[in-house]
Design an enzyme around this catalytic site. Structure first.
Site, PDB file in Angstrom:
ATOM      1  CG  HIS A 170      -1.921   0.918   1.430  1.00 50.46           C
ATOM      2  ND1 HIS A 170      -1.722   2.220   1.807  1.00 50.46           N
ATOM      3  CD2 HIS A 170      -3.257   0.766   1.266  1.00 50.46           C
ATOM      4  CE1 HIS A 170      -2.907   2.836   1.866  1.00 50.46           C
ATOM      5  NE2 HIS A 170      -3.848   1.976   1.545  1.00 50.46           N
ATOM      6  CG  ASP A 181       0.095  -2.529   6.346  1.00 44.25           C
ATOM      7  OD1 ASP A 181      -0.922  -2.705   7.039  1.00 44.25           O
ATOM      8  OD2 ASP A 181       0.115  -1.809   5.332  1.00 44.25           O
ATOM      9  CE  LYS A 209      -8.285  -0.402   5.382  1.00 43.20           C
ATOM     10  NZ  LYS A 209      -7.012  -0.435   4.665  1.00 43.20           N
ATOM     11  CD  GLN A 241      -7.409  -5.042   3.176  1.00 44.54           C
ATOM     12  OE1 GLN A 241      -8.571  -5.391   3.262  1.00 44.54           O
ATOM     13  NE2 GLN A 241      -7.055  -3.769   3.145  1.00 44.54           N
ATOM     14  CB  CYS A 263      -3.553   3.170  -1.652  1.00 44.39           C
ATOM     15  SG  CYS A 263      -4.729   4.441  -1.274  1.00 44.39           S
TER      16      CYS A 263
HETATM   17  C1  LIG Z   1      -6.045   0.419   4.584  1.00 44.97           C
HETATM   18  C2  LIG Z   1      -4.637   0.036   4.535  1.00 44.97           C
HETATM   19  C3  LIG Z   1      -3.634   0.895   4.978  1.00 44.97           C
HETATM   20  C4  LIG Z   1      -3.912   2.293   5.468  1.00 44.97           C
HETATM   21  O1  LIG Z   1      -4.726   2.294   6.586  1.00 44.97           O
HETATM   22  P1  LIG Z   1      -5.260   3.691   7.173  1.00 44.97           P
HETATM   23  O2  LIG Z   1      -6.332   3.275   8.120  1.00 44.97           O
HETATM   24  O3  LIG Z   1      -5.786   4.470   6.011  1.00 44.97           O
HETATM   25  O4  LIG Z   1      -4.122   4.359   7.824  1.00 44.97           O
HETATM   26  C5  LIG Z   1      -2.328   0.446   4.944  1.00 44.97           C
HETATM   27  N1  LIG Z   1      -2.022  -0.778   4.489  1.00 44.97           N
HETATM   28  C6  LIG Z   1      -2.959  -1.642   4.034  1.00 44.97           C
HETATM   29  C7  LIG Z   1      -2.566  -2.987   3.561  1.00 44.97           C
HETATM   30  C8  LIG Z   1      -4.303  -1.259   4.040  1.00 44.97           C
HETATM   31  O5  LIG Z   1      -5.221  -2.106   3.596  1.00 44.97           O
END
Ligand SMILES: *Cc1c(COP(=O)(O)O)cnc(C)c1O
Length: 404
Positions: free
Chosen positions: A121, A198, A224, A201, A362
């Protein structure tokens, strides 16, 4: 087995209409919907005990502080962190990543190497580029293949004694690929590099165990995982969090302040300057409670069913191509209709009440790899149904007819 009828009744938004049609919400990878149980917690906070935390001796302040700290423990338990002070509240994944990147700017030297993946992302690419510019460190990228999987043999070649950091997402938001993070972490540790995963997701679908993973940093956003926007978390191993300098200066993050010298507060407050999103933190805990009550095993199993059902039905449409065909993936289907711009498909689906994401998600480097401007992305959550997927499939057929 999930009780879909009961679960759907928990989400007030799912019974609204869009453009005169029942809403079909398939943009869960961008943000999830919020159950009444979490909405109630938010209303309760502002109705009954809204106050600033950690500062007041008065009853409201104590109640708010207790609930905010109890939520931190809920998050700790959910991720199986060893200590509650290893959970730092942030405004979300992006904030968490920037906090770590900024901290490392004082720990890296020219020539040090940082590895990211081709599946990232933007929020997991740009902060590292900024960090490299500041420190003279070098950014290297684990490539992907046509299925949207990381090429692990190339990862092995990138690792060396100069590797200081590895940053990879647990699950790709654009393609749904589940990355082999256990192997990525283990190999990084063999050369002495720290790893940030990260999990933005991944957390809607799986329950990560940070101690079993032996990961150094793990980050996620509440919005999320059925929680509100504007709040998230950074897990960091205690030793790493102690090594990193504070991110922002301000109230809450100090032990003592004078004009000659300020000493910082201990963990977690060192990284939590200013008044935080108190209500959001409490609601984050409530969201995790809600999802755990349903159970992540049941959620994952059902979402795999939805994924298989949707993949099969969509592939029957001639000229439809799915991007992201990894063996291990979650309930995300990214696709295009031959010769038709994804934006046009999304617009027609919206007219039919179906919410999907269109664009580069993104993750422009992934789109460049496939030489496409973007995709239509349908992402499913545990409150979606096969009937909704049928609606999507007939909507895509209709879009194809109208646009070709
Ligand atoms: C949504 C997402 C982000 C960003 O999250 P925010 O809540 O907008 O800070 C970063 N990495 C991944 C894989 C995402 O799906």
């Amino acid at each position: 087995m999930l009780d879909l009828k009961k679960i759907r009744a928990d989400f007030p938004i799912l019974s609204r209409e869009v453009n005169g049609k029942p809403l079909v919400y398939f943009d869960n990878a961008a943000t999830s919907q919020t159950p009444q149980q979490v909405i109630d917690v938010i209303v309760d906070y502002y109705s009954n005990y809204n106050a600033n935390i950690h500062r007041g001796v008065h009853t409201l302040s104590q109640e708010a502080t207790d609930k905010y700290e109890a939520a931190r423990h809920t998050i700790q338990k959910h991720f199986n962190a060893a200590h509650a002070h290893e959970i730092i509240y942030t405004s979300g994944t992006t904030h968490s990543i920037n906090l770590v990147a900024s901290g490392f700017s004082s720990l890296l030297q020219k020539g040090d190497e940082i590895i990211v993946s081709a599946l990232e992302h933007h929020s997991n690419i740009v902060p590292w580029q900024m960090l490299c510019e500041k420190t003279g460190a070098i950014l290297k990228v684990i490539p992907m293949n046509q299925d949207g999987e990381l090429v692990m043999a190339e990862y092995d070649k990138l690792l060396n004694e100069n590797t200081k950091l590895v940053f990879v997402n647990h699950i790709s938001n654009a393609l749904g690929t589940i990355n082999p993070i256990e192997e990525i972490i283990e190999k990084a540790h063999q050369v002495g590099a720290a790893v940030l995963i990260d999990g933005a997701q991944a957390c809607p679908h799986v329950k990560p165990d940070v101690q079993a993973l032996d990961v150094d940093f793990y980050v996620a956003s509440a919005h999320k995982i059925c929680g509100p926007t504007g709040v998230g978390m950074l897990y960091g191993k205690e030793e790493w969090l102690n090594k990193l300098p504070p991110y922002q200066g301000g109230g809450e993050m100090i032990a003592e302040v004078s004009f000659t010298k300020t000493t910082y507060a201990g963990l977690p407050h060192k990284f939590e300057a200013g008044t935080p999103n108190i209500c959001g933190g409490i609601a984050f805990g409530a969201a995790l409670d809600y999802m755990n009550a349903i159970g992540f095993d049941a959620i994952a199993k059902y979402e795999q069913e939805l994924l298989e059902y949707a993949t099969k039905a969509l592939l029957e449409i001639e000229g439809l191509k799915i991007y992201g065909t990894a063996k291990n993936k979650t309930s995300v289907v990214s696709f295009n209709l031959e010769g038709i711009h994804p934006y046009d498909v999304g617009t027609i689906l919206d007219k039919l009440g179906i919410a999907v994401r269109t664009g580069h998600h993104c993750a422009q480097p992934i789109m460049d790899y496939f030489k496409i401007p973007g995709t239509v992305r349908a992402s499913f959550a545990f409150y979606n149904t096969k009937e909704e997927i049928d609606t999507l499939v007939s909507g895509v057929k209709k879009a194809k007819m109208m646009l070709s």
